[in-house]
Write a protein that holds these residues in place. Structure first.
Motif, PDB file in Angstrom:
ATOM      1  N   PRO A  12       0.969  -1.250  -0.089  1.00  0.00           N
ATOM      2  CA  PRO A  12       0.133   0.255  -0.310  1.00  0.00           C
ATOM      3  C   PRO A  12       0.771   1.444  -0.012  1.00  0.00           C
ATOM      4  O   PRO A  12       2.380   1.195   0.226  1.00  0.00           O
ATOM      5  CB  PRO A  12      -0.941  -0.240   0.782  1.00  0.00           C
ATOM      6  N   ALA A  13      -0.117   2.462  -0.443  1.00  0.00           N
ATOM      7  CA  ALA A  13       0.927   3.713  -0.684  1.00  0.00           C
ATOM      8  C   ALA A  13       1.655   3.885   0.838  1.00  0.00           C
ATOM      9  O   ALA A  13       0.692   3.430   1.851  1.00  0.00           O
ATOM     10  CB  ALA A  13      -0.050   5.143  -0.846  1.00  0.00           C
ATOM     11  N   GLY A  14       2.848   4.791   0.660  1.00  0.00           N
ATOM     12  CA  GLY A  14       3.393   4.751   1.984  1.00  0.00           C
ATOM     13  C   GLY A  14       3.590   3.904   3.037  1.00  0.00           C
ATOM     14  O   GLY A  14       3.803   4.006   4.010  1.00  0.00           O
ATOM     15  N   ALA A  15       3.463   2.312   2.547  1.00  0.00           N
ATOM     16  CA  ALA A  15       3.962   1.498   3.891  1.00  0.00           C
ATOM     17  C   ALA A  15       5.158   1.356   4.135  1.00  0.00           C
ATOM     18  O   ALA A  15       5.477   0.934   5.138  1.00  0.00           O
ATOM     19  CB  ALA A  15       3.247  -0.143   3.628  1.00  0.00           C
ATOM     20  N   GLY A  16       6.461   2.085   3.060  1.00  0.00           N
ATOM     21  CA  GLY A  16       7.275   2.241   3.741  1.00  0.00           C
ATOM     22  C   GLY A  16       8.554   1.213   2.777  1.00  0.00           C
ATOM     23  O   GLY A  16      10.015   0.617   3.288  1.00  0.00           O
ATOM     24  N   LYS A  17       7.637   1.008   1.294  1.00  0.00           N
ATOM     25  CA  LYS A  17       8.550   0.517   0.422  1.00  0.00           C
ATOM     26  C   LYS A  17      10.475   0.346   0.158  1.00  0.00           C
ATOM     27  O   LYS A  17      11.424   0.467   0.254  1.00  0.00           O
ATOM     28  CB  LYS A  17       8.389   0.306  -1.033  1.00  0.00           C
ATOM     29  N   THR A  19      11.917   3.338   2.128  1.00  0.00           N
ATOM     30  CA  THR A  19      12.970   3.179   3.162  1.00  0.00           C
ATOM     31  C   THR A  19      13.418   2.120   3.194  1.00  0.00           C
ATOM     32  O   THR A  19      14.543   1.579   3.770  1.00  0.00           O
ATOM     33  CB  THR A  19      12.197   3.534   4.163  1.00  0.00           C
ATOM     34  N   ASP A  41       9.518   3.892 -10.076  1.00  0.00           N
ATOM     35  CA  ASP A  41       8.406   4.857  -9.304  1.00  0.00           C
ATOM     36  C   ASP A  41       8.988   5.745 -10.490  1.00  0.00           C
ATOM     37  O   ASP A  41       9.299   7.049 -10.056  1.00  0.00           O
ATOM     38  CB  ASP A  41       8.305   5.406  -8.329  1.00  0.00           C
ATOM     39  N   SER A 106       8.729   0.322  -5.858  1.00  0.00           N
ATOM     40  CA  SER A 106       7.401   0.222  -6.805  1.00  0.00           C
ATOM     41  C   SER A 106       6.655   1.540  -6.548  1.00  0.00           C
ATOM     42  O   SER A 106       7.131   1.741  -5.683  1.00  0.00           O
ATOM     43  CB  SER A 106       6.862  -1.538  -7.005  1.00  0.00           C
ATOM     44  N   GLY A 108       3.840   3.640  -5.855  1.00  0.00           N
ATOM     45  CA  GLY A 108       3.254   3.504  -4.676  1.00  0.00           C
ATOM     46  C   GLY A 108       1.388   2.762  -5.160  1.00  0.00           C
ATOM     47  O   GLY A 108       0.634   2.204  -4.225  1.00  0.00           O
ATOM     48  N   LYS A 171       7.637  -1.075   9.493  1.00  0.00           N
ATOM     49  CA  LYS A 171       7.501   0.101  10.805  1.00  0.00           C
ATOM     50  C   LYS A 171       6.673  -0.092  12.252  1.00  0.00           C
ATOM     51  O   LYS A 171       6.656   0.194  12.816  1.00  0.00           O
ATOM     52  CB  LYS A 171       5.905   1.004  10.618  1.00  0.00           C
ATOM     53  N   ASP A 173       7.978   0.039  14.701  1.00  0.00           N
ATOM     54  CA  ASP A 173       8.289   0.305  16.188  1.00  0.00           C
ATOM     55  C   ASP A 173       6.989   1.481  16.617  1.00  0.00           C
ATOM     56  O   ASP A 173       6.849   2.088  17.353  1.00  0.00           O
ATOM     57  CB  ASP A 173       9.530   1.468  15.989  1.00  0.00           C
ATOM     58  N   LEU A 174       6.548   1.807  15.114  1.00  0.00           N
ATOM     59  CA  LEU A 174       4.831   2.499  15.449  1.00  0.00           C
ATOM     60  C   LEU A 174       3.870   1.857  16.525  1.00  0.00           C
ATOM     61  O   LEU A 174       2.963   2.409  16.968  1.00  0.00           O
ATOM     62  CB  LEU A 174       4.661   2.842  14.059  1.00  0.00           C
ATOM     63  N   SER A 228      11.572  -2.766  11.064  1.00  0.00           N
ATOM     64  CA  SER A 228      11.291  -1.296  10.797  1.00  0.00           C
ATOM     65  C   SER A 228      12.796  -1.276  10.409  1.00  0.00           C
ATOM     66  O   SER A 228      13.810  -1.346  11.112  1.00  0.00           O
ATOM     67  CB  SER A 228      11.948  -0.840  12.673  1.00  0.00           C
ATOM     68  N   ALA A 229      12.601  -0.583   9.208  1.00  0.00           N
ATOM     69  CA  ALA A 229      13.397   0.176   8.024  1.00  0.00           C
ATOM     70  C   ALA A 229      14.624   0.740   9.223  1.00  0.00           C
ATOM     71  O   ALA A 229      15.403   1.145   8.870  1.00  0.00           O
ATOM     72  CB  ALA A 229      13.304   0.187   7.005  1.00  0.00           C
ATOM     73  N   ARG A 230      13.427   2.180  10.138  1.00  0.00           N
ATOM     74  CA  ARG A 230      13.625   2.732  10.095  1.00  0.00           C
ATOM     75  C   ARG A 230      15.319   2.512  11.720  1.00  0.00           C
ATOM     76  O   ARG A 230      16.160   3.742  11.814  1.00  0.00           O
ATOM     77  CB  ARG A 230      12.830   3.930  11.233  1.00  0.00           C
TER      78      ARG A 230
HETATM   79  N1  LIG Z   1       8.443   5.012  12.193  1.00  0.00           N
HETATM   80  C1  LIG Z   1       8.879   5.112  10.945  1.00  0.00           C
HETATM   81  N2  LIG Z   1       8.294   5.105   9.936  1.00  0.00           N
HETATM   82  C2  LIG Z   1       8.994   4.604   8.740  1.00  0.00           C
HETATM   83  C3  LIG Z   1       9.550   3.514   8.698  1.00  0.00           C
HETATM   84  N3  LIG Z   1       9.911   3.207   7.285  1.00  0.00           N
HETATM   85  C4  LIG Z   1       9.366   4.440   6.816  1.00  0.00           C
HETATM   86  N4  LIG Z   1       8.406   5.175   6.895  1.00  0.00           N
HETATM   87  C5  LIG Z   1       8.256   6.353   7.350  1.00  0.00           C
HETATM   88  O1  LIG Z   1       7.359   6.285   5.822  1.00  0.00           O
HETATM   89  C6  LIG Z   1       7.302   7.350   5.546  1.00  0.00           C
HETATM   90  C7  LIG Z   1       6.450   6.815   4.109  1.00  0.00           C
HETATM   91  O2  LIG Z   1       7.913   5.587   3.888  1.00  0.00           O
HETATM   92  P1  LIG Z   1       8.289   5.412   1.758  1.00  0.00           P
HETATM   93  O3  LIG Z   1       9.613   4.325   1.992  1.00  0.00           O
HETATM   94  O4  LIG Z   1       8.494   6.274   1.548  1.00  0.00           O
HETATM   95  O5  LIG Z   1       6.787   4.576   1.912  1.00  0.00           O
HETATM   96  P2  LIG Z   1       6.710   3.623   0.454  1.00  0.00           P
HETATM   97  O6  LIG Z   1       5.616   2.890   0.340  1.00  0.00           O
HETATM   98  O7  LIG Z   1       8.060   3.828  -0.601  1.00  0.00           O
HETATM   99  O8  LIG Z   1       6.020   5.050  -0.350  1.00  0.00           O
HETATM  100  P3  LIG Z   1       5.008   5.444  -1.434  1.00  0.00           P
HETATM  101  O9  LIG Z   1       6.292   4.542  -2.836  1.00  0.00           O
HETATM  102  O10 LIG Z   1       5.053   7.049  -2.050  1.00  0.00           O
HETATM  103  O11 LIG Z   1       3.502   4.531  -2.369  1.00  0.00           O
HETATM  104  C8  LIG Z   1       8.148   8.071   5.483  1.00  0.00           C
HETATM  105  O12 LIG Z   1       7.537   9.513   5.892  1.00  0.00           O
HETATM  106  C9  LIG Z   1       9.171   7.148   5.395  1.00  0.00           C
HETATM  107  O13 LIG Z   1       9.946   7.678   6.311  1.00  0.00           O
HETATM  108  C10 LIG Z   1      10.144   2.850   9.677  1.00  0.00           C
HETATM  109  O14 LIG Z   1      10.316   2.206   9.840  1.00  0.00           O
HETATM  110  N5  LIG Z   1       9.248   3.030  11.034  1.00  0.00           N
END
Ligand SMILES: Nc1nc2c(ncn2[C@@H]2O[C@H](COP(=O)(O)OP(=O)(O)OP(=O)(O)O)[C@@H](O)[C@H]2O)c(=O)[nH]1
Ligand SMILES: [Mg+2]
Length: 259
Positions: A12-17, A19, A41, A106, A108, A171, A173-174, A228-230
């Motif tokens: 899903p969009a923003g899932a953290g791909k 990162t 992308d 890929s 979002g 993620k 850690d959330l 947790s990629a962070r």
């Molecule tokens: N707390 C936390 N935030 C994360 C982690 N991984 C990614 N994020 C945050 O989540 C948001 C989206 O991360 P992206 O890696 O851009 O996600 P994406 O799936 O590539 O997003 P799209 O390509 O836009 O679909 C960013 O603000 C990241 O900093 C994690 O492991 N922990």
């Protein structure tokens, strides 16, 4: 490219791909592998890693919007279709870099990746050792309904791309540790998931045992890995799963044994 392992990061969009690609690339490099990251992308504005191969060299969302007079969503559809002609370019770029791991990030708009024809050409055509890293968003995974919705997406992905699939809860850690445990329990035993469905919302009745079995087979053929990629957590576990799915992959094994 017979020995190159190719991983598509989908979810899903923003899932953290993006990162996760960045963190796993760093981790693999530390383990003395030779990974490359591919940005697929065309609409990406900022990317948390330096892409070794970048589709934006060939095609950008902005240009497609201007050229076809489209908004961002329509332009994403056109971009997804235009990707089909870039297979040969991508293949040559990957071959020229001669690496063990290719991580493909890929866009979002997952439904475009899953349902249009062009990405399928990529998944089918690039390597015999291709896998899908399927991301589960932590906040969507907190409720049974949100988790099931993502299982359905993962099941669709697996139907569309019959290659090994690695489901990953991102993620972490959330989430509270108890929340992570509960989600892992749901993934391990979908009956637990069913019994946690709030009664009266319909889903508990609709999700028959048979449907759950189908989801289990399609969406969770491999165990759900928490990352947790962070925090850099879970990379070793994700790597081991990928590695064992591609076992017989002698050169990758040899690499690990070498140190
Ligand atoms: N707390 C936390 N935030 C994360 C982690 N991984 C990614 N994020 C945050 O989540 C948001 C989206 O991360 P992206 O890696 O851009 O996600 P994406 O799936 O590539 O997003 P799209 O390509 O836009 O679909 C960013 O603000 C990241 O900093 C994690 O492991 N922990
Ligand atoms: Mg991204």
């Amino acid at each position: 490219m017979a020995h190159t392992a190719l991983l598509f990061f989908v979810g899903p969009a923003g899932a953290g791909k993006s990162t996760l690609v960045a963190t796993l690339k760093e981790w693999l490099t530390l383990q003395r592998f030779d990974p490359i990251a591919v940005n697929l992308d065309p609409g990406a504005e900022t990317i948390p890693y330096a892409p070794d191969i970048d589709v934006r060299e060939r095609l950008t969302l902005r240009d497609v919007m201007a050229e076809y007079g489209l908004g961002p969503n329509g332009a994403q559809v056109v971009c997804a279709d235009l990707l089909a002609v870039e297979l040969e370019w991508l293949q040559k770029e990957i071959e020229a870099l001669n690496c063990d791991y290719v991580m493909v990030d890929s866009p979002g708009q997952t439904e475009l990746f899953l349902y249009r024809e062009a990405p399928r050409v990529f998944v089918d055509g690039l390597s015999s050792r291709t896998g899908l890293v399927m991301l589960f968003d932590p906040l969507l995974s907190r409720t049974p309904a949100g988790f099931v919705t993502q299982l359905l997406l993962a099941a669709a992905a697996h139907l569309r791309f019959p290659v090994p699939m690695f489901p990953v809860l991102t993620k972490s850690d959330l989430l509270e540790p108890e929340e992570v445990d509960r989600i892992l329990d749901w993934a391990a035993d979908l009956e637990v998931l069913r019994s946690d469905m709030p009664p009266g919302e319909g889903m508990d009745a609709i999700l028959s045992g048979e449907l759950l079995r189908v989801l289990q087979t399609l969406a969770l053929e491999s165990q759900l890995v928490t990352v947790s990629a962070r925090e850099g957590e879970g990379m070793d576990e994700l790597y081991s799963l990928v590695q064992s799915a591609f076992a017989g992959g002698d050169d990758l094994e040899a690499h690990v044994d070498a140190h």
